[in-house]
Write a protein that holds these residues in place. Structure first.
Motif, PDB file in Angstrom:
ATOM      1  N   GLU A 101     -20.918  -6.239   9.950  1.00 41.98           N
ATOM      2  CA  GLU A 101     -20.335  -7.570  10.125  1.00 41.98           C
ATOM      3  C   GLU A 101     -20.717  -8.150  11.485  1.00 41.98           C
ATOM      4  OE1 GLU A 101     -18.283 -11.148   9.925  1.00 41.98           O
ATOM      5  OE2 GLU A 101     -19.197  -9.827   8.436  1.00 41.98           O
ATOM      6  N   GLN A 102     -20.754  -7.319  12.514  1.00 41.85           N
ATOM      7  CA  GLN A 102     -21.186  -7.779  13.840  1.00 41.85           C
ATOM      8  C   GLN A 102     -22.631  -8.277  13.785  1.00 41.85           C
ATOM      9  OE1 GLN A 102     -20.333  -5.045  17.135  1.00 41.85           O
ATOM     10  NE2 GLN A 102     -22.369  -5.420  17.959  1.00 41.85           N
ATOM     11  N   GLU A 103     -23.473  -7.547  13.082  1.00 38.50           N
ATOM     12  CA  GLU A 103     -24.872  -7.932  12.917  1.00 38.50           C
ATOM     13  C   GLU A 103     -24.974  -9.280  12.196  1.00 38.50           C
ATOM     14  OE1 GLU A 103     -28.768  -5.590  11.228  1.00 38.50           O
ATOM     15  OE2 GLU A 103     -27.046  -5.762   9.875  1.00 38.50           O
ATOM     16  N   ARG A 104     -24.269  -9.389  11.080  1.00 43.33           N
ATOM     17  CA  ARG A 104     -24.300 -10.626  10.297  1.00 43.33           C
ATOM     18  C   ARG A 104     -23.782 -11.806  11.101  1.00 43.33           C
ATOM     19  NH1 ARG A 104     -21.390 -14.364   8.163  1.00 43.33           N
ATOM     20  NH2 ARG A 104     -19.558 -13.453   9.201  1.00 43.33           N
ATOM     21  N   ALA A 105     -22.597 -11.645  11.678  1.00 49.88           N
ATOM     22  CA  ALA A 105     -21.964 -12.753  12.391  1.00 49.88           C
ATOM     23  C   ALA A 105     -22.791 -13.190  13.594  1.00 49.88           C
ATOM     24  CB  ALA A 105     -20.555 -12.351  12.827  1.00 49.88           C
ATOM     25  N   GLY A 106     -23.365 -12.238  14.310  1.00 44.91           N
ATOM     26  CA  GLY A 106     -24.155 -12.576  15.482  1.00 44.91           C
ATOM     27  C   GLY A 106     -25.405 -13.358  15.129  1.00 44.91           C
ATOM     28  N   LYS A 158     -32.223 -12.505  -0.487  1.00 45.17           N
ATOM     29  CA  LYS A 158     -33.594 -12.027  -0.626  1.00 45.17           C
ATOM     30  C   LYS A 158     -33.726 -10.691   0.094  1.00 45.17           C
ATOM     31  CE  LYS A 158     -38.187 -13.441   1.086  1.00 45.17           C
ATOM     32  NZ  LYS A 158     -38.944 -14.571   1.710  1.00 45.17           N
ATOM     33  N   PHE A 159     -34.523  -9.795  -0.458  1.00 48.76           N
ATOM     34  CA  PHE A 159     -34.764  -8.507   0.188  1.00 48.76           C
ATOM     35  C   PHE A 159     -36.231  -8.406   0.594  1.00 48.76           C
ATOM     36  CE2 PHE A 159     -35.470  -3.775  -0.120  1.00 48.76           C
ATOM     37  CZ  PHE A 159     -34.865  -3.506   1.103  1.00 48.76           C
ATOM     38  N   ARG A 160     -36.437  -8.168   1.898  1.00 52.18           N
ATOM     39  CA  ARG A 160     -37.782  -8.056   2.462  1.00 52.18           C
ATOM     40  C   ARG A 160     -37.919  -6.642   3.057  1.00 52.18           C
ATOM     41  NH1 ARG A 160     -41.417 -11.733   4.696  1.00 52.18           N
ATOM     42  NH2 ARG A 160     -39.951 -13.468   4.607  1.00 52.18           N
ATOM     43  N   ASP A 174     -22.462 -13.772   4.066  1.00 50.84           N
ATOM     44  CA  ASP A 174     -22.348 -15.220   4.172  1.00 50.84           C
ATOM     45  C   ASP A 174     -23.222 -15.732   5.308  1.00 50.84           C
ATOM     46  OD1 ASP A 174     -20.478 -14.876   2.226  1.00 50.84           O
ATOM     47  OD2 ASP A 174     -18.733 -15.332   3.476  1.00 50.84           O
ATOM     48  N   GLY A 175     -24.037 -16.732   5.026  1.00 48.23           N
ATOM     49  CA  GLY A 175     -24.897 -17.331   6.031  1.00 48.23           C
ATOM     50  C   GLY A 175     -26.223 -16.640   6.209  1.00 48.23           C
ATOM     51  N   VAL A 176     -26.406 -15.478   5.604  1.00 46.72           N
ATOM     52  CA  VAL A 176     -27.664 -14.716   5.701  1.00 46.72           C
ATOM     53  C   VAL A 176     -28.565 -15.108   4.545  1.00 46.72           C
ATOM     54  CG1 VAL A 176     -28.650 -12.384   5.526  1.00 46.72           C
ATOM     55  CG2 VAL A 176     -26.621 -12.799   6.940  1.00 46.72           C
ATOM     56  N   THR A 177     -29.861 -15.210   4.823  1.00 50.65           N
ATOM     57  CA  THR A 177     -30.809 -15.543   3.760  1.00 50.65           C
ATOM     58  C   THR A 177     -31.591 -14.333   3.268  1.00 50.65           C
ATOM     59  OG1 THR A 177     -32.569 -16.106   5.337  1.00 50.65           O
ATOM     60  CG2 THR A 177     -31.091 -17.888   4.646  1.00 50.65           C
ATOM     61  N   GLU A 178     -31.766 -13.309   4.118  1.00 50.56           N
ATOM     62  CA  GLU A 178     -32.523 -12.135   3.687  1.00 50.56           C
ATOM     63  C   GLU A 178     -32.110 -10.910   4.473  1.00 50.56           C
ATOM     64  OE1 GLU A 178     -36.711 -13.026   4.549  1.00 50.56           O
ATOM     65  OE2 GLU A 178     -36.510 -11.785   6.359  1.00 50.56           O
ATOM     66  N   VAL A 179     -32.391  -9.753   3.878  1.00 51.55           N
ATOM     67  CA  VAL A 179     -32.114  -8.460   4.495  1.00 51.55           C
ATOM     68  C   VAL A 179     -33.416  -7.665   4.563  1.00 51.55           C
ATOM     69  CG1 VAL A 179     -30.953  -6.230   4.160  1.00 51.55           C
ATOM     70  CG2 VAL A 179     -29.696  -8.370   3.819  1.00 51.55           C
ATOM     71  N   VAL A 202     -32.732 -27.622  16.691  1.00 48.10           N
ATOM     72  CA  VAL A 202     -33.877 -26.753  16.414  1.00 48.10           C
ATOM     73  C   VAL A 202     -33.750 -26.220  14.988  1.00 48.10           C
ATOM     74  CG1 VAL A 202     -35.104 -24.654  17.081  1.00 48.10           C
ATOM     75  CG2 VAL A 202     -34.018 -26.080  18.841  1.00 48.10           C
ATOM     76  N   PRO A 203     -34.735 -26.443  14.141  1.00 45.98           N
ATOM     77  CA  PRO A 203     -34.652 -25.950  12.755  1.00 45.98           C
ATOM     78  C   PRO A 203     -34.520 -24.430  12.721  1.00 45.98           C
ATOM     79  CG  PRO A 203     -36.470 -27.504  13.012  1.00 45.98           C
ATOM     80  CD  PRO A 203     -35.983 -27.193  14.392  1.00 45.98           C
ATOM     81  N   CYS A 204     -33.750 -23.943  11.765  1.00 46.72           N
ATOM     82  CA  CYS A 204     -33.555 -22.495  11.647  1.00 46.72           C
ATOM     83  C   CYS A 204     -33.160 -22.175  10.214  1.00 46.72           C
ATOM     84  CB  CYS A 204     -32.495 -22.006  12.634  1.00 46.72           C
ATOM     85  SG  CYS A 204     -32.367 -20.215  12.717  1.00 46.72           S
ATOM     86  N   ALA A 205     -34.135 -22.122   9.335  1.00 45.98           N
ATOM     87  CA  ALA A 205     -33.852 -21.920   7.913  1.00 45.98           C
ATOM     88  C   ALA A 205     -33.522 -20.467   7.582  1.00 45.98           C
ATOM     89  CB  ALA A 205     -35.051 -22.376   7.082  1.00 45.98           C
ATOM     90  N   ALA A 206     -34.272 -19.530   8.147  1.00 43.14           N
ATOM     91  CA  ALA A 206     -34.107 -18.125   7.788  1.00 43.14           C
ATOM     92  C   ALA A 206     -33.132 -17.421   8.727  1.00 43.14           C
ATOM     93  CB  ALA A 206     -35.454 -17.406   7.819  1.00 43.14           C
ATOM     94  N   VAL A 207     -32.259 -16.626   8.147  1.00 41.09           N
ATOM     95  CA  VAL A 207     -31.352 -15.764   8.906  1.00 41.09           C
ATOM     96  C   VAL A 207     -31.524 -14.368   8.326  1.00 41.09           C
ATOM     97  CG1 VAL A 207     -28.976 -15.296   9.611  1.00 41.09           C
ATOM     98  CG2 VAL A 207     -29.747 -17.665   9.279  1.00 41.09           C
ATOM     99  N   SER A 208     -32.226 -13.518   9.072  1.00 42.11           N
ATOM    100  CA  SER A 208     -32.668 -12.224   8.568  1.00 42.11           C
ATOM    101  C   SER A 208     -31.992 -11.098   9.331  1.00 42.11           C
ATOM    102  CB  SER A 208     -34.192 -12.139   8.713  1.00 42.11           C
ATOM    103  OG  SER A 208     -34.682 -10.902   8.272  1.00 42.11           O
ATOM    104  N   VAL A 209     -31.333 -10.195   8.616  1.00 41.86           N
ATOM    105  CA  VAL A 209     -30.642  -9.072   9.235  1.00 41.86           C
ATOM    106  C   VAL A 209     -31.119  -7.782   8.582  1.00 41.86           C
ATOM    107  CG1 VAL A 209     -28.615 -10.517   9.653  1.00 41.86           C
ATOM    108  CG2 VAL A 209     -28.672  -9.018   7.647  1.00 41.86           C
ATOM    109  N   GLY A 210     -30.764  -6.663   9.202  1.00 41.11           N
ATOM    110  CA  GLY A 210     -30.995  -5.466   8.446  1.00 41.11           C
ATOM    111  C   GLY A 210     -31.302  -4.199   9.192  1.00 41.11           C
ATOM    112  N   SER A 211     -30.738  -3.138   8.675  1.00 47.77           N
ATOM    113  CA  SER A 211     -31.099  -1.748   8.915  1.00 47.77           C
ATOM    114  C   SER A 211     -30.637  -1.055   7.645  1.00 47.77           C
ATOM    115  CB  SER A 211     -30.379  -1.174  10.136  1.00 47.77           C
ATOM    116  OG  SER A 211     -29.000  -0.978   9.872  1.00 47.77           O
TER     117      SER A 211
END
Length: 382
Positions: free
Chosen positions: A192-197, A40-42, A230-235, A210-219
């Protein structure tokens, strides 16, 4: 939005121009990449603060938006956008305003990165019988705020929120140090550091119950450099919609992809110094000198002809409040500039930082491929 009533020749200056073909190209480029990566793109709307631009992003496939002020959240919610991430750490004094948005039906997500803020959200929600969704900010590059993926504080904050009945929505991070890079391999490694972290932080929370559905990264740089998510839900990314000279130096856009420029008029000369004086000073361009620490310093901006073609060997070397100084970038006193740019000549100047330059103007002038202009509103403040 007003009808086409102007051309560049009839616009008063200084004015903030959006090159619509370039903007649409940038939107399509990013959305296509996110679709190919399966996330997903936000988009972050703080760059433009403009409903017309955001509508174009949503039409291309963006899902939800990111904001940096509650005023942005209020304005875009009033325009019909409900899925909003307020990606700046919340504090107790802002909770009444944020919760008022949620009560009106906005799916506003809040962000915390410390126990004090988490307790404040819990206490407010309990006292007022409210529900809200909170994300935890993760620090994956030491650039700014957030909790590092391995810190015990991450689990502490997660437990405070869960124990307090708060909907723990996910984790988010921003690799802002990407702006300091200019090498494709280095950008890929940081992405990759951003994603993996961020994925690691999410997994630690889940392992702790602890629930954690969203994994949001990005610049913008990491979004365009990442190889997989992999493992990311949105950017999230923002400046990509316009790009700027800093992004050009980073290596993620060409000069002819920069969609924002400032229209300016030549108002005088200093022939002995080789200066052309224009009416775009730092009040128009901003004081941002982000390219000064990069491999190519563009001063206060790169001058272009009215059609957007860069003027090689020239730059805005200085800026006072309402005066800009156009001169040779090598410091030489060029004696051809007076004749080349007589008083009344209109030019465009590409900005160092699109967010900072856009913030100087109450509106944009959106320029079509035919050279016609529409006025698009922009809002200020917090």
């Amino acid at each position: 939005m007003t009808p086409d009533t102007h051309t560049l020749e009839t616009l008063d200056t200084p004015a903030a121009l959006i090159d619509l073909p370039r903007m649409q190209h940038n939107i399509a480029r990013m959305q296509h990449r996110m679709n190919a990566l399966g996330v997903k793109f936000r988009p972050h709307v703080k760059t433009t603060k403009c409903l017309d631009v955001v509508r174009a992003q949503m039409a291309a496939g963006a899902q939800g938006i990111t904001v940096s002020t509650l005023k942005e959240a209020e304005a875009f919610f009033a325009a019909g956008i409900k899925d909003i991430l307020y990606a700046v750490g919340i504090v107790a004094t802002k909770l009444p305003r944020a919760m008022a948005l949620r009560k009106r039906g906005c799916d506003l997500k809040l962000v915390v990165d410390n126990a004090e803020a988490a307790h404040a959200v819990v206490d407010y929600a309990r006292a007022h019988g409210e529900r809200c969704e909170v994300w935890i900010e993760v620090d994956t590059d030491g650039h700014r705020s957030g909790i590092t993926p391995e810190q015990e504080a991450l689990l502490e904050v997660g437990r405070i929120l869960k124990g307090g009945g708060i909907d723990m929505g996910g984790v988010m991070t921003h690799a802002g140090s990407s702006y300091d890079l200019n090498d494709r391999a280095a950008l890929g490694a940081l992405a990759e550091q951003e994603r993996a972290g961020c994925v690691r932080a999410a997994q630690r929370l889940r392992d702790a119950g602890v629930p954690c559905a969203a994994v949001s990264v990005g610049s913008t740089p990491t979004a365009l450099a990442t190889e997989h998510l992999d493992g990311v839900t949105e950017v999230r990314a923002g400046v990509y919609v316009f790009f700027d000279l800093v992004m050009h130096n980073v290596g993620v856009c060409a000069l002819d992809e920069i969609a924002l420029s400032v229209l300016t008029t030549v108002i005088g000369h200093q022939p002995d110094k080789g200066w052309v004086i224009v009416d775009a000073g730092w009040m128009a361009m901003s004081r941002d000198r982000g390219t000064a620490k990069q491999s190519h310093d563009f001063g206060y901006g790169l001058p272009c002809a009215l059609d957007g073609t860069p003027l090689d060997g020239l730059m805005l070397i200085g800026a006072n409040q309402e005066h800009g100084i156009l001169a040779a970038s090598d410091g030489s006193a060029r004696d051809d500039l007076v004749a080349r740019f007589p008083v009344g000549t209109k030019l465009r100047v590409l900005p160092n930082h699109a967010c900072a330059t856009g913030a100087q103007f109450p509106e944009y002038q959106a320029v079509s491929s035919r050279g016609m202009v529409q006025t698009w509103g922009r809002f200020h403040g917090w």
